[in-house]
Design an enzyme around this catalytic site. Structure first.
Site, PDB file in Angstrom:
ATOM      1  N   GLY A   1     -33.080  16.327 -16.193  1.00 43.02           N
ATOM      2  CA  GLY A   1     -32.255  16.280 -17.404  1.00 43.02           C
ATOM      3  C   GLY A   1     -31.181  15.207 -17.322  1.00 43.02           C
ATOM      4  O   GLY A   1     -30.183  15.261 -18.034  1.00 43.02           O
ATOM      5  N   LEU A   2     -31.379  14.224 -16.440  1.00 44.95           N
ATOM      6  CA  LEU A   2     -30.344  13.198 -16.263  1.00 44.95           C
ATOM      7  C   LEU A   2     -30.659  11.929 -17.048  1.00 44.95           C
ATOM      8  O   LEU A   2     -30.294  10.826 -16.628  1.00 44.95           O
ATOM      9  CB  LEU A   2     -30.140  12.899 -14.768  1.00 44.95           C
ATOM     10  CG  LEU A   2     -29.445  14.021 -13.977  1.00 44.95           C
ATOM     11  CD1 LEU A   2     -29.437  13.739 -12.479  1.00 44.95           C
ATOM     12  CD2 LEU A   2     -28.020  14.251 -14.455  1.00 44.95           C
ATOM     13  N   GLY A   3     -31.376  12.059 -18.164  1.00 48.99           N
ATOM     14  CA  GLY A   3     -31.443  10.919 -19.080  1.00 48.99           C
ATOM     15  C   GLY A   3     -32.665  10.035 -18.973  1.00 48.99           C
ATOM     16  O   GLY A   3     -32.563   8.820 -19.160  1.00 48.99           O
ATOM     17  N   SER A   4     -33.841  10.599 -18.712  1.00 49.58           N
ATOM     18  CA  SER A   4     -35.020   9.728 -18.599  1.00 49.58           C
ATOM     19  C   SER A   4     -35.454   9.175 -19.963  1.00 49.58           C
ATOM     20  O   SER A   4     -35.970   8.056 -20.043  1.00 49.58           O
ATOM     21  CB  SER A   4     -36.176  10.468 -17.934  1.00 49.58           C
ATOM     22  OG  SER A   4     -36.460  11.642 -18.645  1.00 49.58           O
ATOM     23  N   SER A   5     -35.209   9.912 -21.066  1.00 52.19           N
ATOM     24  CA  SER A   5     -35.607   9.409 -22.394  1.00 52.19           C
ATOM     25  C   SER A   5     -34.777   8.190 -22.778  1.00 52.19           C
ATOM     26  O   SER A   5     -35.316   7.181 -23.260  1.00 52.19           O
ATOM     27  CB  SER A   5     -35.423  10.474 -23.471  1.00 52.19           C
ATOM     28  OG  SER A   5     -36.064  11.648 -23.103  1.00 52.19           O
TER      29      SER A   5
ATOM     30  N   ALA B   1     -33.232   6.238 -20.701  1.00 53.89           N
ATOM     31  CA  ALA B   1     -33.522   5.147 -19.756  1.00 53.89           C
ATOM     32  C   ALA B   1     -34.831   4.441 -20.125  1.00 53.89           C
ATOM     33  O   ALA B   1     -34.912   3.214 -20.073  1.00 53.89           O
ATOM     34  CB  ALA B   1     -33.588   5.688 -18.328  1.00 53.89           C
TER      35      ALA B   1
ATOM     36  N   ASP C   1     -25.845   8.680 -23.761  1.00 53.34           N
ATOM     37  CA  ASP C   1     -26.842   8.454 -22.713  1.00 53.34           C
ATOM     38  C   ASP C   1     -27.463   7.058 -22.824  1.00 53.34           C
ATOM     39  O   ASP C   1     -27.743   6.397 -21.823  1.00 53.34           O
ATOM     40  CB  ASP C   1     -27.926   9.548 -22.756  1.00 53.34           C
ATOM     41  CG  ASP C   1     -28.414   9.851 -24.161  1.00 53.34           C
ATOM     42  OD1 ASP C   1     -27.907   9.258 -25.143  1.00 53.34           O
ATOM     43  OD2 ASP C   1     -29.328  10.689 -24.302  1.00 53.34           O
TER      44      ASP C   1
HETATM   45  O1  PMV Z   1     -28.008  17.681 -22.345  1.00 52.48           O
HETATM   46  P1  PMV Z   1     -27.763  16.223 -22.308  1.00 52.48           P
HETATM   47  O2  PMV Z   1     -27.558  15.713 -20.911  1.00 52.48           O
HETATM   48  O3  PMV Z   1     -28.732  15.431 -23.073  1.00 52.48           O
HETATM   49  O4  PMV Z   1     -26.330  15.970 -22.990  1.00 52.48           O
HETATM   50  C1  PMV Z   1     -26.051  16.317 -24.319  1.00 52.48           C
HETATM   51  C2  PMV Z   1     -24.608  16.035 -24.608  1.00 52.48           C
HETATM   52  C3  PMV Z   1     -24.126  16.477 -25.984  1.00 52.48           C
HETATM   53  O5  PMV Z   1     -22.757  16.074 -26.106  1.00 52.48           O
HETATM   54  C4  PMV Z   1     -24.180  17.989 -26.089  1.00 52.48           C
HETATM   55  C5  PMV Z   1     -24.951  15.879 -27.106  1.00 52.48           C
HETATM   56  C6  PMV Z   1     -24.748  14.403 -27.325  1.00 52.48           C
HETATM   57  O6  PMV Z   1     -25.663  13.771 -27.876  1.00 52.48           O
HETATM   58  O7  PMV Z   1     -23.693  13.856 -26.988  1.00 52.48           O
END
Ligand code: PMV
Length: 321
Positions: free
Chosen positions: A107-111, A113, A154
């Site tokens: 859940g650390l941002g692969s989409s 990236a 992200d």
């Molecule tokens: O769950 P993640 O790591 O994709 O983070 C979402 C963060 C939010 O602030 C809840 C949503 C956003 O788009 O900023």
């Protein structure tokens, strides 16, 4: 002609959820990188190969004329990124696109990236010479196409790397000159999905605007003060702010037992601050440690059922490799 780009993942430090509502956030890039290799070919198609599809002996092939039609789930971010860059360049090319990513992204941002890497590699291949903000705008538009929602923090982290102070849509993107970050990341397990959690918070805000809006204002204050603490390396004050922020995320109803277990385990083992990172509901938390507490906090996270993600923070943003 062939171009490869790579982009990092992200760890949201402060400002979670409030950043959707025009408050700032603080995010650092994590060196879990996605690489995208783009090669021109002599067909009239776009061929996309991802680790997931290749493992099933499949690939995604789209005739160029159908690029704007329905997207396939596994390759939606790449397809959207290509469509946006083609539109900007006012031209199309037949391409073979191969993505490489770590088996797990936590859940650390692969989409974001993969989107940032695709945009950067294709822009370079088409010799578009775009600056970071132009790359961000294209990648963010592609992510919005697929997800329909999101602040874009992200995407900014994937493009700019390092640690940034950010406001929705790229209204503010301020790189921060911070040194080593003394954070340990713990992975708690999968979550239900960011979009659902964002909707859950939106519903709460619709029902209780006079309660939830001031709560976002407090998160804004914490984020601003947290940025100053980070720049001064005032870890004691930052730890307090991280813990207060976690309390506010609890108020929003996005904490879950598996994250709470890790957060309390980290604090009990000596972390001066610990909070969830991102939408909540699962995925990752992080803890603020020092040299004496670091090993104990990692052991406590593992003992509480978490996985410690030992990756470099403040990692470089998207680059051609
Ligand atoms: O769950 P993640 O790591 O994709 O983070 C979402 C963060 C939010 O602030 C809840 C949503 C956003 O788009 O900023």
């Amino acid at each position: 002609m062939s171009v490869t780009a790579s982009a990092p993942g992200k760890l949201l430090l402060l400002g979670d959820h409030a950043v959707v509502y025009q408050r700032p956030c603080l995010v650092t890039a994590v060196d879990i990188r996605v690489r995208v290799e783009i090669t021109e070919q002599d067909t009239d198609t776009l061929d996309i190969l991802t680790p997931e599809l290749t493992a099933r002996g499949e690939r995604r092939t789209i005739p160029l004329a159908q690029l704007h039609q329905e997207r396939r789930r596994e390759t939606a971010f790449v397809e959207a990124a290509v469509a946006h860059v083609f539109e900007k360049a006012q031209q199309q090319r037949a391409l073979r696109i191969v993505t490489h990513s770590a088996p797990r992204s936590y859940g650390l941002g692969s989409s974001s990236a993969v989107t940032a890497s695709t945009v950067a590699a294709l822009a370079a291949l088409l010799d578009l010479r775009l600056d970071q903000k132009a790359l961000f705008d294209l990648a963010y538009a592609a992510v919005l196409d697929v997800q329909g929602t999101g602040s874009g923090f992200d995407v900014a982290s994937a493009i700019y790397g390092g640690t940034i102070y950010y406001m929705r849509g790229g209204a503010v993107i301020e790189p921060l000159d911070v040194g080593d970050l003394p954070f340990v990341i713990g992975y708690s397990g999968e979550k239900v999905g960011t979009v659902n959690l964002v909707k859950q918070v939106a519903r709460l805000r619709d029902c209780h605007p006079t309660v939830i809006n001031p709560l976002f204002d407090l998160i804004h204050t914490i984020t601003d003060q947290g940025r100053d603490c980070l720049l001064r390396r005032d870890w004691a004050a930052l730890g307090d702010l991280i813990n207060i922020h976690q309390g506010l995320l609890d108020s929003l109803g996005v904490n879950v037992p598996q994250l709470a277990r890790l957060i309390f385990a980290a604090r009990s083992a000596g972390a001066s601050g610990a909070k969830l990172s991102g939408a909540g509901g699962g995925d990752c938390m992080y803890a603020l440690v020092d040299e004496t507490s670091c090993a104990a906090v990692k052991a406590a996270l593992r003992h509480a059922g978490g996985e410690v993600i030992d990756q470099k923070l403040h990692a470089p943003g998207v680059c051609i490799v």
